[in-house]
Design a protein around this motif. Structure first.
Motif, short mmCIF file in Angstrom:
data_model
loop_
_atom_site.label_atom_id
_atom_site.label_comp_id
_atom_site.label_asym_id
_atom_site.label_seq_id
_atom_site.Cartn_x
_atom_site.Cartn_y
_atom_site.Cartn_z
N HIS A 167 100.50 41.68 94.51
CA HIS A 167 99.47 41.00 93.71
C HIS A 167 98.34 41.95 93.33
O HIS A 167 98.28 43.08 93.81
CB HIS A 167 98.93 39.78 94.47
CG HIS A 167 98.51 40.11 95.87
ND1 HIS A 167 97.29 40.66 96.16
CD2 HIS A 167 99.19 40.02 97.04
CE1 HIS A 167 97.21 40.86 97.46
NE2 HIS A 167 98.35 40.49 98.02
N GLU A 168 97.44 41.44 92.50
CA GLU A 168 96.47 42.35 91.87
C GLU A 168 95.49 43.00 92.84
O GLU A 168 94.88 44.00 92.50
CB GLU A 168 95.69 41.60 90.79
CG GLU A 168 96.44 41.52 89.50
CD GLU A 168 95.62 40.89 88.40
OE1 GLU A 168 94.73 41.57 87.87
OE2 GLU A 168 95.86 39.71 88.11
N SER A 169 95.34 42.44 94.07
CA SER A 169 94.43 43.13 95.00
C SER A 169 95.21 43.88 96.07
O SER A 169 94.63 44.30 97.07
CB SER A 169 93.40 42.16 95.59
OG SER A 169 94.02 40.96 95.90
N SER A 170 96.51 44.05 95.85
CA SER A 170 97.32 44.74 96.87
C SER A 170 97.23 46.26 96.70
O SER A 170 97.02 46.76 95.60
CB SER A 170 98.78 44.30 96.75
OG SER A 170 99.31 44.76 95.51
N PRO A 171 97.41 47.02 97.81
CA PRO A 171 97.44 48.48 97.71
C PRO A 171 98.53 48.97 96.74
O PRO A 171 98.34 49.97 96.04
CB PRO A 171 97.75 48.93 99.14
CG PRO A 171 97.31 47.80 100.00
CD PRO A 171 97.50 46.55 99.19
N PHE A 172 99.65 48.25 96.68
CA PHE A 172 100.75 48.62 95.77
C PHE A 172 100.26 48.60 94.32
O PHE A 172 100.46 49.54 93.56
CB PHE A 172 101.90 47.63 95.99
CG PHE A 172 103.13 47.85 95.14
CD1 PHE A 172 104.06 48.82 95.48
CD2 PHE A 172 103.38 47.07 94.02
CE1 PHE A 172 105.21 49.01 94.72
CE2 PHE A 172 104.52 47.25 93.25
CZ PHE A 172 105.44 48.23 93.60
N PHE A 173 99.58 47.52 93.97
CA PHE A 173 99.05 47.37 92.60
C PHE A 173 97.99 48.44 92.36
O PHE A 173 97.96 49.10 91.31
CB PHE A 173 98.46 45.96 92.43
CG PHE A 173 98.02 45.65 91.02
CD1 PHE A 173 98.90 45.10 90.11
CD2 PHE A 173 96.71 45.91 90.62
CE1 PHE A 173 98.50 44.81 88.81
CE2 PHE A 173 96.30 45.62 89.32
CZ PHE A 173 97.20 45.07 88.42
N ASN A 174 97.10 48.63 93.36
CA ASN A 174 96.04 49.63 93.21
C ASN A 174 96.62 51.03 93.01
O ASN A 174 96.13 51.80 92.19
CB ASN A 174 95.13 49.66 94.44
CG ASN A 174 94.28 48.42 94.51
OD1 ASN A 174 94.08 47.74 93.51
ND2 ASN A 174 93.78 48.10 95.70
N PHE A 175 97.67 51.31 93.77
CA PHE A 175 98.29 52.63 93.63
C PHE A 175 98.80 52.81 92.20
O PHE A 175 98.53 53.81 91.55
CB PHE A 175 99.45 52.77 94.63
CG PHE A 175 100.09 54.14 94.63
CD1 PHE A 175 99.80 55.07 95.62
CD2 PHE A 175 101.00 54.50 93.63
CE1 PHE A 175 100.38 56.34 95.61
CE2 PHE A 175 101.58 55.76 93.61
CZ PHE A 175 101.28 56.68 94.60
N LEU A 176 99.51 51.82 91.71
CA LEU A 176 100.18 51.97 90.41
C LEU A 176 99.19 51.90 89.23
O LEU A 176 99.48 52.44 88.16
CB LEU A 176 101.28 50.92 90.25
CG LEU A 176 102.48 51.18 91.18
CD1 LEU A 176 103.41 49.98 91.21
CD2 LEU A 176 103.25 52.43 90.75
#
Ligand SMILES: Cc1ncc(COP(=O)(O)O)c(C=O)c1O
Length: 446
Positions: A363-372
């Motif tokens: 989701h938009e506040s996840s580290p995965f999203f932040n990384f990408l």
């Protein structure tokens, strides 16, 4: 004197705040760097599938034949161009689309929406009284978001690899009890967006049976809308050919909504609705008139010409392209993401894959999203403010899952990846970044 803002209706108020996906995509589009950032979020078709030269040819042919394509640059009628309606009918019959025959189709009306399938879906929401709409989870978030803004309650039923789960649907209808009377329609996307799951023929028949039974129980017709946006894009030859819901429809509740966006060009804005004549259908025609008289007549005639002369090779070409892409992307998903993906759907039709990650939130506040999106705050990952590393955007599952449905938790680990728009080398690069993003989340213990 203090002057307040313009007074808005409830729908106006709800619409004054951009939907989550619009907000996200606008933020990304603002400083998108072509050939560098990767857009796996947009539902755009691949530019190469759009038959530019054929469209140019069709345009000339239409204008050169005023006796057939009459007043093609004038206003059209709200039912749609007679040429186009007949071309769609012939396209269905010649290709045995859905197993439909001339005699079944002759009993149906075909009408052309003012602005693609979207305008027909909008018309449905405008003409039915407020109440419950039943659909699948994950859901076509664009339309479902709209339905809720206009005041409908969207009730979602989880899908499996064969489409909406009809046993869960029956249970849910039972549980609704008296609220069942608030159901206004079923909305089923036959090749689902976001998952690309193909509704099986068995499920399709069951849905018609369920909607028929409910209509008889409530004493009024509950329409069942099949949104066939991607049904001409089944590119896996092993998939059974879909049959039309009309084949099982005893009381005239099935409507099919199709579009030429995916096989010709979204820019033509040609969508159509097929179903029985009656007050609903006539209201839909009036609605087209009310919102713009008709789809641009020239576009309808161009589409008619292309359906009459070039559609077979065009559909083959489009599907060949997506089939090849799907195969390549699938191999990379397995090679690059491997065990990190618990399950994925898609790759047989349309142009989306839908993943469930094993242990990583999307989701938009996840580290995965932040990384990408290069917004971790760590310059090594993000790049410097003036030269940010390539960003990847996708549609997080949380936007496709109904917030009050049964899939909220798993939705946080899901995502839709579109392989339609971007070229293969960009998609491969994006999958490598996803691999890095997963490793980043793992080292953070998330
Ligand atoms: C499920 C679904 N229905 C309808 C549409 C819109 O079709 P059109 O371009 O004809 O408005 C789309 C577009 O992506 C879609 O995914």
């Amino acid at each position: 004197m203090n002057v307040q803002e313009i007074l808005l209706s409830e729908y106006g108020n709800a619409s004054s705040i951009p939907s989550p996906v619009n907000r996200m995509m606008t933020a990304f589009a603002g400083d998108f760097r072509d050939g560098y950032d990767v857009n796996l979020g947009a539902g755009y078709v691949n530019e190469r599938t759009i038959p530019r030269q054929l469209i140019e040819l069709a345009y000339r042919e239409v204008l050169a034949q005023p006796e057939k394509y009459r007043a093609a640059l004038n206003y059209g009628g709200p039912h749609g161009s007679h040429n186009l309606i007949e071309s769609i009918r012939r396209f269905y019959i010649d290709n045995r689309v859905g197993g439909l025959t001339d005699s079944i189709l002759r009993e149906k009306e075909i009408l052309i929406g003012a602005n693609g399938a979207t305008s027909l879906l909008e018309g449905v929401a405008h003409l039915l009284p407020p109440g419950i709409v039943i659909t699948s989870d994950p859901m076509y978030y664009i339309y479902c978001n709209y339905l809720e803004r206009v005041g409908f309650r969207v009730v979602t039923i989880p899908e499996d690899e064969n489409g909406i789960q009809t046993d869960l649907l029956r249970e849910r209808l039972e549980k609704l009890g008296d609220e069942k009377s608030e159901i206004q329609c079923f909305y089923i996307v036959t090749i689902n967006n976001p998952t690309s799951v193909i509704l099986s023929n068995t499920r399709r028949r069951e849905l018609v049976e369920i909607a028929t039974r409910l209509s008889r129980e409530l004493g009024r017709k509950i329409p069942l809308f099949f949104d066939k946006a991607y049904e001409d894009l089944i590119h896996d030859p092993m998939v059974e050919r879909p049959t039309s819901g009309f084949l099982y429809d005893e009381i005239g509740i099935v409507y099919e909504i199709g579009t030429l966006s995916k096989i010709l060009a979204p820019g033509l804005r040609i969508g159509y609705l097929i179903g029985d004549d009656g007050p609903f259908l006539r209201a839909m025609i009036q609605r087209t008139s009310d919102v713009g008289f008709s789809a641009p007549l020239i576009n309808q005639e161009i589409a008619s010409y292309l359906l009459d002369h070039h559609i077979r090779e065009q559909i083959e070409k489009v599907n060949r392209g997506y089939r090849d892409k799907a195969r390549r992307v699938k191999a990379w998903i397995e090679q690059l993401l491997g065990d990190a993906v618990l399950e994925y759907r898609g790759g047989q039709a349309g142009f989306y894959f839908y993943f469930t990650l094993d242990d990583v939130e999307t989701h938009e506040s996840s580290p995965f999203f932040n990384f990408l999106t290069r917004s971790t705050g760590n310059e090594e990952i993000d790049g410097s403010p003036n030269s940010r590393h390539p960003r990847v955007v996708y549609i997080p599952g949380e936007h496709c899952i109904h917030p009050k449905g049964d899939m909220v938790q798993v939705g946080k680990r899901q995502l839709r990846l579109s392989y339609g728009f971007e070229d293969l080398d960009r998609i491969r690069a994006a999958l490598s970044f996803m691999r890095e993003a997963i490793s980043y989340c793992e080292t953070r213990g998330k």
